[in-house]
Design an enzyme around this catalytic site. Structure first.
Site, short mmCIF file in Angstrom:
data_model
loop_
_atom_site.label_atom_id
_atom_site.label_comp_id
_atom_site.label_asym_id
_atom_site.label_seq_id
_atom_site.Cartn_x
_atom_site.Cartn_y
_atom_site.Cartn_z
N LYS A 1 -0.81 4.86 -1.76
CA LYS A 1 -0.63 4.89 -3.22
C LYS A 1 -1.92 4.52 -3.95
CE LYS A 1 2.87 1.95 -3.29
NZ LYS A 1 3.04 1.62 -1.85
N ARG B 1 9.94 -1.47 -8.03
CA ARG B 1 10.29 -1.69 -6.63
C ARG B 1 11.75 -2.09 -6.48
NH1 ARG B 1 4.67 -3.00 -4.88
NH2 ARG B 1 4.61 -3.23 -2.63
N ARG C 1 -6.25 -1.67 7.61
CA ARG C 1 -6.72 -2.08 6.29
C ARG C 1 -6.96 -3.60 6.26
NH1 ARG C 1 -3.00 -0.62 1.16
NH2 ARG C 1 -1.81 -2.43 1.80
N ARG D 1 -6.94 -8.87 2.98
CA ARG D 1 -5.59 -9.18 2.49
C ARG D 1 -4.79 -9.84 3.60
NH1 ARG D 1 -2.68 -4.35 -0.78
NH2 ARG D 1 -0.88 -5.61 -0.18
N ARG E 1 7.64 -6.68 4.88
CA ARG E 1 7.40 -5.82 3.71
C ARG E 1 8.08 -4.46 3.88
NH1 ARG E 1 1.27 -6.00 3.93
NH2 ARG E 1 1.18 -4.64 2.13
#
Ligand code: AMP
Length: 193
Positions: free
Chosen positions: A14, A89, A128, A134, A146
């Site tokens: 996204k 969400r 990532r 992160r 998640r």
């Protein structure tokens, strides 16, 4: 206005596609995840609260998230349109977004969903995590949480937009450029309809 919800599970791409879409269509990019992370960095009250949820892979409560998003939308009164990335969400967030846009005599034009299967998401998120720093991308248990939260609470938001005939799914696996073209095709078809 052209208002797009860019939808999909964590790791679907996204953020990458939003960056390209805002350039092409001159839209304002609102990523709730990015805004939370900026608040965490700035050690604001909102950041401290959000961090306690984000670190566990849970959603930040609706009321907090909706208030923050509304404030960000109102900061951009002259926007040609928005890309909502990572919002809504939950079904409550979707209803709040509709009400907010309606108060501006506007509405969501399209929900574009990036479809990527779970194993690929996990692979991408761990990759990532190595570069992004992160914390929520580095712990397999948080990544799984998640994805589970996405399946339980976020995936049903699809039905909200399906019922309004605004949902379009796009294959999120492949070259970034090819996926971008597929998204643009959907937007252009909507704009010309
Ligand atoms: P993202 O950058 O979109 O992957 O978001 C990172 C984290 O921020 C999520 O795992 C949630 O904890 C939180 N978050 C982002 N957007 C929302 C939202 N719309 N509602 C609740 N929590 C959110």
């Amino acid at each position: 206005m052209l208002n797009i919800v860019l939808f999909g599970p964590p790791g679907a791409g996204k953020g990458t596609q939003s960056t390209k879409l805002i350039d092409r269509y001159s839209l304002v990019h609102l990523s709730t995840g990015d805004i939370f992370r900026a608040n965490i960095k700035g050690q604001t009250e909102l950041g401290v609260l959000a961090k306690s949820f984000i670190d566990q892979g849970q959603l930040v409560p609706d009321e907090v998230t909706i208030n923050m998003l509304s404030a960000e939308v109102k900061k951009n009164p002259n926007a040609k349109g928005f890309i909502f990335d990572g919002f809504p969400r939950t079904s409550a967030q979707a209803a709040a977004l509709d009400a907010l846009l309606e108060s501006m005599n506007s509405s969501i034009s399209l929900m574009l969903a990036l479809e990527v299967e779970e194993e690929e998401l996990k692979r991408r998120l761990l990759l990532r995590g190595k570069d992004s720093g992160r914390a929520d991308d580095q712990d397999p248990a948080v990544i799984q949480k998640r994805i589970d939260v996405y399946n339980a609470e976020t995936f049903p938001v699809r039905d909200y937009y399906l019922a309004q005939n605004k949902y379009k799914g796009v294959n999120g696996i492949g070259e970034v450029e090819a996926i971008f073209t597929a998204l643009c095709d959907q937007i252009d078809a909507k704009a010309n309809s």
